[in-house]
Design a protein around this motif. Structure first.
Motif, PDB file in Angstrom:
ATOM      1  N   ARG A  80       0.814  -1.216   0.000  1.00 35.61           N
ATOM      2  CA  ARG A  80       0.000   0.000   0.000  1.00 35.61           C
ATOM      3  C   ARG A  80       0.843   1.260   0.000  1.00 35.61           C
ATOM      4  NH1 ARG A  80      -4.494  -2.663   4.040  1.00 35.61           N
ATOM      5  NH2 ARG A  80      -5.077  -4.290   2.543  1.00 35.61           N
ATOM      6  N   GLU A  81       2.092   1.141   0.391  1.00 35.88           N
ATOM      7  CA  GLU A  81       2.988   2.287   0.260  1.00 35.88           C
ATOM      8  C   GLU A  81       3.251   2.604  -1.212  1.00 35.88           C
ATOM      9  OE1 GLU A  81       6.495   1.411   2.458  1.00 35.88           O
ATOM     10  OE2 GLU A  81       5.549   1.647   4.427  1.00 35.88           O
ATOM     11  N   ALA A  86      -5.198   6.852  -2.395  1.00 35.84           N
ATOM     12  CA  ALA A  86      -5.676   6.252  -1.145  1.00 35.84           C
ATOM     13  C   ALA A  86      -6.129   4.815  -1.378  1.00 35.84           C
ATOM     14  CB  ALA A  86      -6.834   7.078  -0.585  1.00 35.84           C
ATOM     15  N   TRP A  87      -5.935   3.949  -0.363  1.00 39.38           N
ATOM     16  CA  TRP A  87      -6.409   2.569  -0.407  1.00 39.38           C
ATOM     17  C   TRP A  87      -7.632   2.456   0.480  1.00 39.38           C
ATOM     18  CZ3 TRP A  87      -7.885  -1.544   2.457  1.00 39.38           C
ATOM     19  CH2 TRP A  87      -7.904  -2.800   1.838  1.00 39.38           C
ATOM     20  N   ASP A 220     -10.640   6.021  -4.092  1.00 39.93           N
ATOM     21  CA  ASP A 220      -9.692   4.944  -4.388  1.00 39.93           C
ATOM     22  C   ASP A 220      -9.871   4.530  -5.846  1.00 39.93           C
ATOM     23  OD1 ASP A 220      -8.427   2.509  -4.773  1.00 39.93           O
ATOM     24  OD2 ASP A 220      -9.043   1.647  -2.867  1.00 39.93           O
ATOM     25  N   GLY A 221      -8.920   4.942  -6.683  1.00 45.71           N
ATOM     26  CA  GLY A 221      -8.930   4.532  -8.081  1.00 45.71           C
ATOM     27  C   GLY A 221      -7.853   3.513  -8.381  1.00 45.71           C
ATOM     28  N   ILE A 289     -17.240  10.685   2.979  1.00 45.12           N
ATOM     29  CA  ILE A 289     -17.616   9.951   1.770  1.00 45.12           C
ATOM     30  C   ILE A 289     -16.415   9.120   1.361  1.00 45.12           C
ATOM     31  CG2 ILE A 289     -18.480  10.084  -0.593  1.00 45.12           C
ATOM     32  CD1 ILE A 289     -19.430  12.914  -0.026  1.00 45.12           C
ATOM     33  N   TRP A 290     -16.653   7.818   1.134  1.00 45.89           N
ATOM     34  CA  TRP A 290     -15.592   6.934   0.640  1.00 45.89           C
ATOM     35  C   TRP A 290     -16.005   6.454  -0.748  1.00 45.89           C
ATOM     36  CZ3 TRP A 290     -17.566   6.383   5.670  1.00 45.89           C
ATOM     37  CH2 TRP A 290     -16.695   6.767   6.699  1.00 45.89           C
ATOM     38  N   VAL A 291     -15.178   6.740  -1.730  1.00 41.98           N
ATOM     39  CA  VAL A 291     -15.513   6.458  -3.127  1.00 41.98           C
ATOM     40  C   VAL A 291     -14.528   5.430  -3.676  1.00 41.98           C
ATOM     41  CG1 VAL A 291     -15.748   7.456  -5.427  1.00 41.98           C
ATOM     42  CG2 VAL A 291     -16.395   8.811  -3.421  1.00 41.98           C
ATOM     43  N   VAL A 292     -15.045   4.278  -4.095  1.00 37.83           N
ATOM     44  CA  VAL A 292     -14.191   3.235  -4.668  1.00 37.83           C
ATOM     45  C   VAL A 292     -14.432   3.169  -6.177  1.00 37.83           C
ATOM     46  CG1 VAL A 292     -13.621   0.782  -4.684  1.00 37.83           C
ATOM     47  CG2 VAL A 292     -14.189   1.920  -2.525  1.00 37.83           C
TER      48      VAL A 292
END
Length: 305
Positions: A80-81, A86-87, A220-221, A289-292
């Protein structure tokens, strides 16, 4: 001695429990399924004499699954680094959506997302807090506080004393308390509907009205779909960003759907799911808001008719 397996002999419940544990530990349906498969492979790889020595196959599988997840959490930190932006954890459709995805009207034993119990411990808000913990804290907290395993068993997973495991869970609990992980707010569906309507009409003022002034949006894209790399902070900035997206996305349709057991929104184009959004609502306004958008994390989501 009892057997373990995945068939109709009552042992499917064991697999379901392990998938529930692994998803909360890893935040990924795919990785949870792989971890549980690995644990079962190790069980069936044991000599028969060794299997017969194990008094509780279920406890053995839990220990092995926990250790596999612990190793994955350690390596995930390094991955994830290098992750682009963002993850976020993988969002889950509700059971009806997943059943439809199977196309048969009934979920089969191989549908891991369908086996995950939707409760407060799988909301996006809760999973994001779990991501802030060390791997050992996360394992101790999830096994003890969520699934009620005794610290004596958790000690076998973490290879630490029960007292040390108790301290890890207490540390994790403080993180949860500090983050104020929310329960689903009354009226959240109405608030999410207002967000949808304001976005569709490109009404910035209406969006600002439903967003907390200190709201934060994280996307998160994964480098595979367009998404802001840093969180967008402030209700006004989020509203402007959302309207800009609406201008650049002709043909995009927003649908109200359950996301990890709470009211959310799914953006589709020509039936294909492009984006899944989760919300934290406090006092009638959206605070998070969390957008995946990473397509690899949207595989459990069926095409929308």
């Amino acid at each position: 001695m009892g057997t373990v397996g995945t068939g109709g002999d009552g042992t499917a419940g064991e697999r379901r429990r392990l998938i529930n544990v692994a998803y909360r530990l890893l935040g990924s349906v795919t990785e949870a399924e792989d971890a549980v498969q690995d644990a079962y492979a190790r069980w069936y790889g044991l000599p028969r004499s060794r299997q017969e020595e194990i008094l509780s196959p279920g406890a053995w599988l839990t220990t092995v699954t926990g250790r596999i997840c612990l190793d994955l959490l350690g390596s995930a930190r390094a991955r994830r680094e290098r992750y682009v932006g963002a993850w976020l954890p993988e969002p889950l459709p509700d059971r009806g959506e997943w059943v439809h995805a199977g196309g048969t009207g009934a979920a089969g034993p191989a549908d891991p997302a369908d086996q995950i119990v939707r409760d407060e411990s799988v909301t996006m808000a809760f999973l994001v807090v779990l991501e802030s913990m060390t791997p050992a804290e996360r394992v101790a907290f999830v096994l003890h506080d969520v699934f009620r395993y005794p610290f004596a068993e958790i000690a076998g997973v973490l290879d630490r004393s029960p007292a040390a495991c108790k301290q890890l869970a207490a540390s994790a609990r403080r993180r949860v308390s500090a983050a104020r992980t929310p329960v689903t707010a009354p009226g959240q569906a109405d608030v999410v509907r207002h967000v949808k309507e304001a976005w569709q009409t490109k009404d910035i003022a209406a969006l600002i009205g439903v967003l907390n002034p200190a709201a934060v949006m994280t996307a998160d894209g994964g480098g595979m779909a367009g998404a802001v790399l840093r969180p967008v902070e402030g209700g006004a900035r989020i509203a402007q960003y959302m309207v800009a997206i609406a201008d650049r996305a002709p043909g995009l349709e927003l649908l109200e759907r359950s996301v990890n057991g709470t009211p959310g929104l799914v953006a589709v184009r020509e039936g294909a799911v492009m984006t899944v959004a989760s919300f934290d609502v406090v006092d009638g306004r959206v605070t998070r808001i969390w957008v995946v958008r990473n397509p690899e994390k949207l595989r459990p989501w069926p095409a929308q008719g």
